[in-house]
Design an enzyme around this catalytic site. Structure first.
Site, mmCIF file in Angstrom:
data_model
loop_
_atom_site.group_PDB
_atom_site.id
_atom_site.type_symbol
_atom_site.label_atom_id
_atom_site.label_comp_id
_atom_site.label_asym_id
_atom_site.label_seq_id
_atom_site.Cartn_x
_atom_site.Cartn_y
_atom_site.Cartn_z
ATOM 1 N N GLU A 92 1.044 -0.802 -0.605
ATOM 2 C CA GLU A 92 0.144 -0.010 -0.075
ATOM 3 C C GLU A 92 1.123 0.856 0.446
ATOM 4 O OE1 GLU A 92 -4.217 -1.173 2.223
ATOM 5 O OE2 GLU A 92 -2.697 -1.292 3.340
ATOM 6 N N CYS A 105 3.430 7.546 1.094
ATOM 7 C CA CYS A 105 3.895 6.798 1.962
ATOM 8 C C CYS A 105 3.891 5.615 1.526
ATOM 9 C CB CYS A 105 3.396 7.567 3.156
ATOM 10 S SG CYS A 105 3.261 5.927 4.572
ATOM 11 N N CYS A 112 6.556 -7.472 6.852
ATOM 12 C CA CYS A 112 7.647 -6.880 7.239
ATOM 13 C C CYS A 112 8.346 -7.943 8.423
ATOM 14 C CB CYS A 112 7.525 -5.604 8.093
ATOM 15 S SG CYS A 112 9.309 -5.436 9.244
ATOM 16 N N CYS A 116 6.842 -5.649 15.403
ATOM 17 C CA CYS A 116 6.492 -4.776 15.864
ATOM 18 C C CYS A 116 5.363 -4.854 16.815
ATOM 19 C CB CYS A 116 6.371 -3.262 15.629
ATOM 20 S SG CYS A 116 8.902 -3.040 15.404
ATOM 21 N N CYS A 119 2.264 -3.053 15.354
ATOM 22 C CA CYS A 119 2.153 -3.014 14.326
ATOM 23 C C CYS A 119 1.309 -4.119 13.085
ATOM 24 C CB CYS A 119 3.664 -2.506 13.351
ATOM 25 S SG CYS A 119 3.368 -2.633 11.198
ATOM 26 N N GLY A 166 6.787 -2.669 5.470
ATOM 27 C CA GLY A 166 7.987 -2.954 5.581
ATOM 28 C C GLY A 166 9.026 -2.339 6.089
ATOM 29 N N GLU A 167 10.157 -2.095 6.415
ATOM 30 C CA GLU A 167 11.364 -1.993 7.282
ATOM 31 C C GLU A 167 11.996 -1.513 5.755
ATOM 32 O OE1 GLU A 167 12.911 -0.306 9.797
ATOM 33 O OE2 GLU A 167 14.284 0.065 9.136
ATOM 34 N N SER A 198 12.139 5.814 7.373
ATOM 35 C CA SER A 198 12.043 5.724 8.905
ATOM 36 C C SER A 198 12.700 3.898 9.211
ATOM 37 C CB SER A 198 10.436 5.929 8.921
ATOM 38 O OG SER A 198 10.526 5.067 10.299
ATOM 39 N N SER A 220 11.962 4.944 14.842
ATOM 40 C CA SER A 220 10.859 4.573 15.688
ATOM 41 C C SER A 220 11.407 3.963 16.887
ATOM 42 C CB SER A 220 10.067 3.198 14.800
ATOM 43 O OG SER A 220 9.843 3.945 13.543
ATOM 44 N N LEU A 221 10.808 5.225 17.911
ATOM 45 C CA LEU A 221 11.704 4.740 19.260
ATOM 46 C C LEU A 221 10.504 4.319 20.171
ATOM 47 C CD1 LEU A 221 14.375 5.595 20.799
ATOM 48 C CD2 LEU A 221 13.360 7.282 21.594
ATOM 49 N N HIS A 222 9.691 4.205 20.374
ATOM 50 C CA HIS A 222 8.662 3.851 21.145
ATOM 51 C C HIS A 222 8.813 3.457 22.551
ATOM 52 C CE1 HIS A 222 6.847 4.112 17.411
ATOM 53 N NE2 HIS A 222 7.156 2.843 16.504
ATOM 54 N N ASN A 298 -2.256 3.673 16.741
ATOM 55 C CA ASN A 298 -4.250 2.943 15.363
ATOM 56 C C ASN A 298 -4.284 1.385 16.120
ATOM 57 O OD1 ASN A 298 -4.637 5.590 14.002
ATOM 58 N ND2 ASN A 298 -3.136 4.983 13.056
ATOM 59 N N CYS A 341 -0.579 5.843 10.471
ATOM 60 C CA CYS A 341 0.428 4.892 10.382
ATOM 61 C C CYS A 341 -0.426 3.592 11.220
ATOM 62 C CB CYS A 341 1.001 5.048 11.669
ATOM 63 S SG CYS A 341 1.238 7.194 11.076
#
Ligand code: SAH
Ligand code: SF4
Length: 380
Positions: A92, A105, A112, A116, A119, A166-167, A198, A220-222, A298, A341
């Site tokens: 997408e 985006c 991926c 995570c 995600c 994806g990463e 990212s 992406s720390l989180h 989300n 996201c």
């Protein structure tokens, strides 16, 4: 011989290809401009290209766009496209128009492998890397389709974020030529501050990107500590926070006036307390020139996680801001079409084996001191 896809080349690659065909370098630039500036779909349209070159290209080269499976338009103007990348996989892209910019985006992989917790792409597993041509085909299609629709030859998309499925730094060799095309004045001509990669923190590749193509970097720390980040972003077990931050500081040495954007997905009761904010401040203050982008989570059913309450997000943002850290809260766009996201969930044929899938499973968080551990809640 299989025809090569011209979308797979940056200008240097296309020049080498044209030279193989016995053509001069400037012919490659002309061809490149036809493809990316003008959105030509076949060689016959390329009127200022010598007939002999057009003849040579037929049969040895193609312009392989991605078939569109669906398009959804949100009430806020956001558009989501689902592209078929073959083999039962689909990825997408999301177009996000704003007053002063329009951002696309883009996806870098079908699925991926990082996995995570929060995600939906991560929950789908991993099928394969996209090629440079498949990454660029998303931009090429969006830009030229929108130009036609709006009846303009002006540039539409001003910014790209590699924040789709994806990463990107786990698909490095395809990513870098694609970034170069985005930056190339003969193609999309974006400044490197308008192209953002990212990453969940693939440290060695951050180091390489700094040398190969230092575009804007979002990390992406989180989580503000390793036990919690190990659980939310499994890659942290390989590249813990301290190594990641060292790589971030070094990345900025190439461009000292730049900053790293830290993305932080706000998860109710998991990483959103005042204590977490204080830990974050202690982690980065005085060490890295950075901004924080808080992303309200989300939700999707399989995550078992909940979005932080708006008041909590605001309180968290205030703590960071009061400590002098520039902090924004990301507006959710395209909610009504599942384009926000982490909601991107094209089709993915998971090819990871059982052992790899196990590695994606969360480890138990060992909580020491006052750090609240992760609470898993049922989705609403
Ligand atoms: N793999 C890269 C880029 C794609 S994800 C990365 O992880 O950075 C883009 C951003 O969306 C990341 O910051 C990611 O953490 C965030 N994200 C993923 N799932 C989300 C969700 N369900 N809600 C909010 N943000 C999410
Ligand atoms: Fe992969 Fe990024 Fe999703 Fe993590 S957040 S699973 S790295 S796409």
């Amino acid at each position: 011989m299989n025809a090569v896809n011209l979308l797979d080349f940056d200008l240097e690659g296309l020049t080498a290809f044209c030279e193989q065909l016995g053509e001069k370098r400037f012919r490659a630039t002309q061809l490149f401009r036809w493809i990316h500036h003008k959105g030509a779909t076949d060689f016959d349209q390329m009127s200022d290209l010598a007939k002999s070159l057009r003849g040579k290209l037929q049969g040895v080269a193609t312009l392989q766009a991605l078939p569109v499976i669906s398009e959804h338009v949100s009430s806020d103007g956001t558009i989501k496209w689902l592209f078929d990348v073959g083999g039962g996989n689909a990825v997408e892209s999301v177009y996000i128009p704003e007053d002063d910019r329009a951002t696309l985006c883009i996806s870098s992989q079908a699925g991926c492998a990082v996995g995570c917790r929060f995600c939906s792409t991560g929950h789908q597993g991993f099928s394969r890397n996209l090629s440079t041509g498949e990454i660029l085909a998303q931009l090429w299609y969006a830009e030229h389709t929108l130009r036609k629709r709006l009846g303009t030859t002006e540039r539409i998309i001003s910014n790209v974020v590699m924040m789709g499925m994806g990463e990107p730094l786990q698909n490095y060799s395809a990513l870098v030529p694609a970034l170069k095309v985005m930056l190339d004045d003969h193609a999309y001509g974006m400044s490197r501050r308008r192209v953002t990669v990212s990453t969940s923190g693939v440290v060695p590749m951050i180091e390489r990107l700094e040398k190969d193509c230092p575009v804007a970097l979002a990390v992406s720390l989180h989580a503000p500590n390793d036990p919690l980040r190990d659980e939310l972003v499994p890659l942290n077990r390989k590249y813990p926070i301290d190594e990641l931050l060292t790589a971030c500081s070094s990345y900025l040495k190439a461009a000292p006036r730049d900053f790293i954007t830290f993305e932080y997905c706000m998860l109710d009761g998991v990483n959103d307390t005042d204590e977490h904010a204080q830990q974050l401040i202690a982690l980065v203050k005085g060490r890295i020139n950075c901004k924080f982008n808080l992303i309200p989570f989300n939700p999707f059913p399989a995550s078992g996680l909940l979005r932080s309450k708006p008041e909590r997000v605001q309180a968290f943002a205030r703590l960071l801001a009061d400590a002098g850290l520039i902090t924004t809260v990301r507006k959710t766009r395209g909610d009504d079409i599942d384009a926000a996201c982490g909601q991107l969930a094209g089709e993915v044929q998971d090819r990871t084996n059982a052992q790899q899938r196990m590695q994606r499973q969360p480890v138990a968080v060992k909580v020491s001191g006052p750090v609240p551990g992760t609470r898993h809640r049922a989705a609403p």
